[in-house]
Structures are given as structure tokens and as C-alpha cells.
Design an enzyme around this catalytic site. Structure first.
Site, PDB file in Angstrom:
ATOM      1  N   CYS A  61       0.814  -1.217   0.000  1.00 48.74           N
ATOM      2  CA  CYS A  61       0.000   0.000   0.000  1.00 48.74           C
ATOM      3  C   CYS A  61       0.846   1.266   0.000  1.00 48.74           C
ATOM      4  CB  CYS A  61      -0.910   0.027   1.231  1.00 48.74           C
ATOM      5  SG  CYS A  61      -1.981   1.483   1.266  1.00 48.74           S
ATOM      6  N   ARG A  64      -0.223   4.625   2.849  1.00 53.42           N
ATOM      7  CA  ARG A  64      -0.170   4.385   4.295  1.00 53.42           C
ATOM      8  C   ARG A  64       0.071   5.625   5.149  1.00 53.42           C
ATOM      9  NH1 ARG A  64       3.983  -0.538   4.734  1.00 53.42           N
ATOM     10  NH2 ARG A  64       4.500  -0.034   2.570  1.00 53.42           N
ATOM     11  N   TRP A 232      -9.400   5.875  -0.872  1.00 54.22           N
ATOM     12  CA  TRP A 232      -9.805   6.469  -2.154  1.00 54.22           C
ATOM     13  C   TRP A 232      -8.854   5.929  -3.221  1.00 54.22           C
ATOM     14  CZ3 TRP A 232      -8.739   9.548   2.147  1.00 54.22           C
ATOM     15  CH2 TRP A 232      -7.413  10.017   2.229  1.00 54.22           C
ATOM     16  N   GLU A 237      -4.927   3.322 -10.949  1.00 51.38           N
ATOM     17  CA  GLU A 237      -5.644   2.045 -10.764  1.00 51.38           C
ATOM     18  C   GLU A 237      -6.774   1.919 -11.782  1.00 51.38           C
ATOM     19  OE1 GLU A 237      -6.245   0.805  -6.517  1.00 51.38           O
ATOM     20  OE2 GLU A 237      -5.991   2.940  -6.206  1.00 51.38           O
TER      21      GLU A 237
END
Ligand code: HEM
Ligand SMILES: N/C(=N/c1cccc(CO[C@@H]2CCNC2)c1)c1cccs1
Length: 357
Positions: A61, A64, A232, A237
Site C-alpha cells: 500500500c 499508508r 480512495w 488504478e
């Protein structure tokens, strides 16, 4: 489990600034509960902080930095399918927050001998169906298997490329149930481009909130197999994966054609030019509609700040370099030029066996 519980309580109580006495007392009570019942029940504070630690430990991720700002909804008391379906709708509505998306996790009953474990079949609480037809796939190819299950269970999709799938889940070994997602809680963004007027004619759209609903949250040896969580999106992506992968919506050729690029020669870099405009359209559309989204440069910079903060707290930042790098212009971010230890610390989020197929 006792060892895992002790390790979690020690780190959690230390970070929360509790006294040695509080830690000893709680550890004693938890040890006894595990000996008596085979598991133990987290206090809300332990559950909340454990979910945040799990996010902080998520090696793949990039988002973070905001690990300590997570809205934790305790749904461990829910028992029936109706109650669970209601909680899933509530999560979508509260996380969406009119476009100012709030990172939220809903935590349902964990896997214990007492039963009541919920298993969600959806990968995300909002996702488009994928229909296999003679002329090819309509919608999201990644959703073909689940869409077939939904149709078998009596769900009727409209057959468009952007049909939101119903929520499908089962509790213990009871029959799976499905619930349509009410349209009034679904926020979607129609895609347009700041310069190319023709872009809106592609009739593309995407949902605002990514809510992962198929991962297991492990805290101190307790397995929360139903703990949907959202943040979000980072624009890549949607623009560089969901719309661009050949095995997803495969839109690079379409966009390149409309741009008048030479798609017969790799060296024209037509794929790269189309990719950038697709990501530009995602950024522009979300910003125009006031919906939270982060570009990959800002996200990479925020990750740098996260690393600096963690260093100040004497904590090692672990990471999976192959996922932390954005799929567009990775070498223009500091992440590309670093390396990370990919150690899985606990608490954390894990994959789990697919509950259907
Ligand atoms: C707040 C904004 C957030 C952003 C922009 C963000 C961004 C991302 C991105 C881009 C990925 C890679 C996804 C992919 O390549 O398919 C990712 C992975 C991940 N994120 Fe975050 N994230 C955010 C919040 C969160 C939250 C709130 C959690 C959990 C509480 C979380 C947990 C994870 C996990 C577990 C993965 C790895 C998933 C896997 O292995 O399939 N993230 N994140
Ligand atoms: N922006 C996000 N992106 C993702 C985070 C985790 C997982 C995924 C999707 O992972 C899929 C499984 C493997 N590749 C795609 C996307 C978030 C979703 C929930 C909280 S933040």
C-alpha cells in the site's frame, strides 16, 4: 494464539501509552479467556488500533501515510443476513460522504468456535459485472465468475458494461444470499477529458469508492474474515489498469484511434500516449465532480512523508517494491530508486480462499 495475543497487546498498549500494570492485567484476562473459550474478544480500542496497525503494515500500500485516520465500524454484534446487508449499505454511504471519501473499515464477527462467521463473495462492495457473450465479454472480465454465480442465484443484470453487482455473502454454512445495491448510495463519475471533446462519447464511468471485501484482517491471532475496508483511488488504478489492461476493459486501442495515433508501429509509442490521456481523463473527471482521488506523484510523495514519520518513531517501513511502484512513469517517483524488505508483520490484511467456484 496466546503468543500472538501477547505480542499484539504488548505493542498496542505501548503505542497507546498505557501502563505496565494495565498491560499485565489485560494480558492475564486474555490468557484466561483463550484457555477457557479458545479465543478472546478485543476491546473496541484494541480492534480500532489493530486495524490501523494492519494498514500500516500493508507492504503493497502506497497510501499508508493516513494509517492513523481510519473510521472503524464495530459490526461484531450482527447475526442475520438482513443486518449484515444493512451494514454493507451503511459502509458505502458513510465512506462515500458525498465525495469527500473517508477511509473506513467495517469489522464483522471473527472466525471462532462460537460461529457466526460472515464470508463476502464480492472482491469489492462496488464493482461492475462481466457478461460472457458470443461477441466477447461485456463489462469487467474480472467479474465473469461472480456474475455467473449472481445470475444463477436469480439476479438479473441490465447487460451494460457498467452494472454494479449485488452483494453476495453467506453466514456459517447457511445458503448464500444476494442483495442489490440501492442506486442512491452509489456515487459514479462519468469520464470526460479536459481537451478531447470526443472522450465523453466513449460513455465511460467508474465508481468513486474502492471497498475491498475479500481480505482477512488478522489481529493478535484473531481472524476477521469479513472486514471490508476502503480508501480512495490513485488514478492509475482506474486509468492504467482497470481501463487499460487487455484482460480488463482494454481501451488503449480505442483511445489511440480517436487520437489519430499510428497504432501499427510500437515505436510511435501510441500505447503510452493513449495511457497518459486516459489517466488525465480520470484525474480531470474526479476533480471536476469533487470526488477524492490522488495522482501517483502526490501519492509517492505522501509515501515519502510516511517513511519519514515511521523513521522518527523508530519503526521499519516494510514494503513490496513491485506493487508500491505506480504503473505509470514509476521511475519519476522516489519509490523506484529505493528497496524495501517485504516482511509480513502482524496485524495485517491477508488473501483468503475464494468462498465460491
Ligand atoms: C486512503 C487512500 C488509499 C490509497 C490511495 C491506497 C492506495 C493503494 C494502492 C494503489 C494499492 C495497490 C492496489 C493495486 O495495485 O491493485 C494499495 C494496496 C493495498 N492497500 Fe492501500 N490505499 C489507501 C488506503 C488503504 C486502506 C484504508 C487500507 C486498509 C485499511 C489499505 C490496505 C491496502 C492493502 C491490504 C493493499 C494490498 C492489496 C493486495 O495485496 O491485493 N489501503 N493501496
Ligand atoms: N485504492 C485502493 N486500491 C486497492 C487496495 C487494495 C487492493 C486493490 C485491488 O487489488 C486487486 C487484487 C489484485 N490486484 C487488484 C486496490 C483501495 C481499496 C481499499 C482501500 S484503498
Amino acid at each position: 494464539m496466546i503468543k500472538q495475543a501477547e505480542q499484539f497487546l504488548e505493542q498496542c498498549y505501548k503505542e497507546l501509552g498505557k501502563t505496565e500494570a494495565e498491560l499485565r492485567e489485560r494480558t492475564g484476562a486474555v490468557t484466561k479467556e483463550i484457555e477457557d473459550t479458545g479465543s478472546y474478544t478485543h476491546t473496541y480500542e484494541e480492534l480500532e488500533y489493530g486495524a490501523k496497525m494492519a494498514w500500516r503494515n500493508s507492504n503493497r500500500c502506497i497510501g499508508r501515510l493516513f494509517w492513523n485516520r481510519l473510521e472503524v465500524k464495530d459490526q461484531r454484534h450482527l447475526d442475520t443476513e438482513e443486518e449484515v446487508a444493512g451494514a454493507l449499505r451503511e459502509h458505502i454511504h458513510e465512506a462515500t460522504n458525498g465525495g469527500r471519501i473517508q477511509s473506513t473499515i467495517s469489522i464483522f464477527k471473527p472466525k471462532t468456535v462460537a460461529g457466526g462467521e460472515v464470508k463476502i463473495w464480492n472482491h469489492q462492495l462496488l464493482r461492475y459485472a462481466g457478461y460472457e457473450t458470443d461477441e466477447g465479454i461485456i463489462g469487467d472480465p474480472d467479474s465473469v465468475a461472480l456474475t455467473k454465480k449472481a445470475l444463477d442465484m436469480g439476479w438479473e443484470g441490465a447487460g451494460t458494461p457498467f452494472d454494479i453487482l449485488p452483494h453476495i455473502f453467506h453466514i456459517d454454512d447457511r445458503e448464500p444470499v444476494w442483495y442489490d445495491v440501492p442506486e442512491d448510495i452509489i456515487l459514479e463519475i462519468p469520464l470526460r477529458h479536459p481537451e478531447y471533446e470526443w472522450f465523453r462519447e466513449l460513455n465511460l464511468r467508474w465508481y468513486a469508492v474502492p471497498i475491498i471485501s475479500d481480505m482477512r484482517l488478522e489481529i493478535g491471532g484473531v481472524d476477521y474474515t469479513c472486514a471490508p475496508f476502503n480508501g480512495w483511488y490513485m488514478e492509475t488504478e482506474i486509468g492504467a489498469r482497470n481501463f487499460a489492461d487487455e484482460f480488463r476493459y482494454n481501451l488503449l486501442p480505442v483511445v489511440a484511434e480517436k487520437m489519430g495515433l499510428d497504432t501499427n508501429r510500437n515505436s510511435s509509442l501510441w500505447k503510452d500516449r493513449a495511457l497518459l490521456e486516459l489517466n488525465q481523463a480520470v484525474l480531470y473527471s474526479f476533480q471536476q465532480d469533487g470526488v477524492s482521488l490522488v495522482d501517483h506523484h502526490t501519492a509517492a510523495w505522501q509515501f515519502q512523508v510516511f517513511q519519514r514519520n515511521e523513521h522518527k518513531q523508530n519503526r521499519q517501513v516494510t514494503g513490496d517494491w513491485t506493487w508500491l511502484n505506480p504503473p505509470v512513469s514509476p521511475a519519476t517517483t522516489p519509490i523506484f530508486h529505493q528497496s524495501f524488505e517485504d516482511r509480513m508483520d502482524s496485524p495485517n490484511y491477508f488473501y483468503q480462499k475464494c468462498p465460491f467456484s
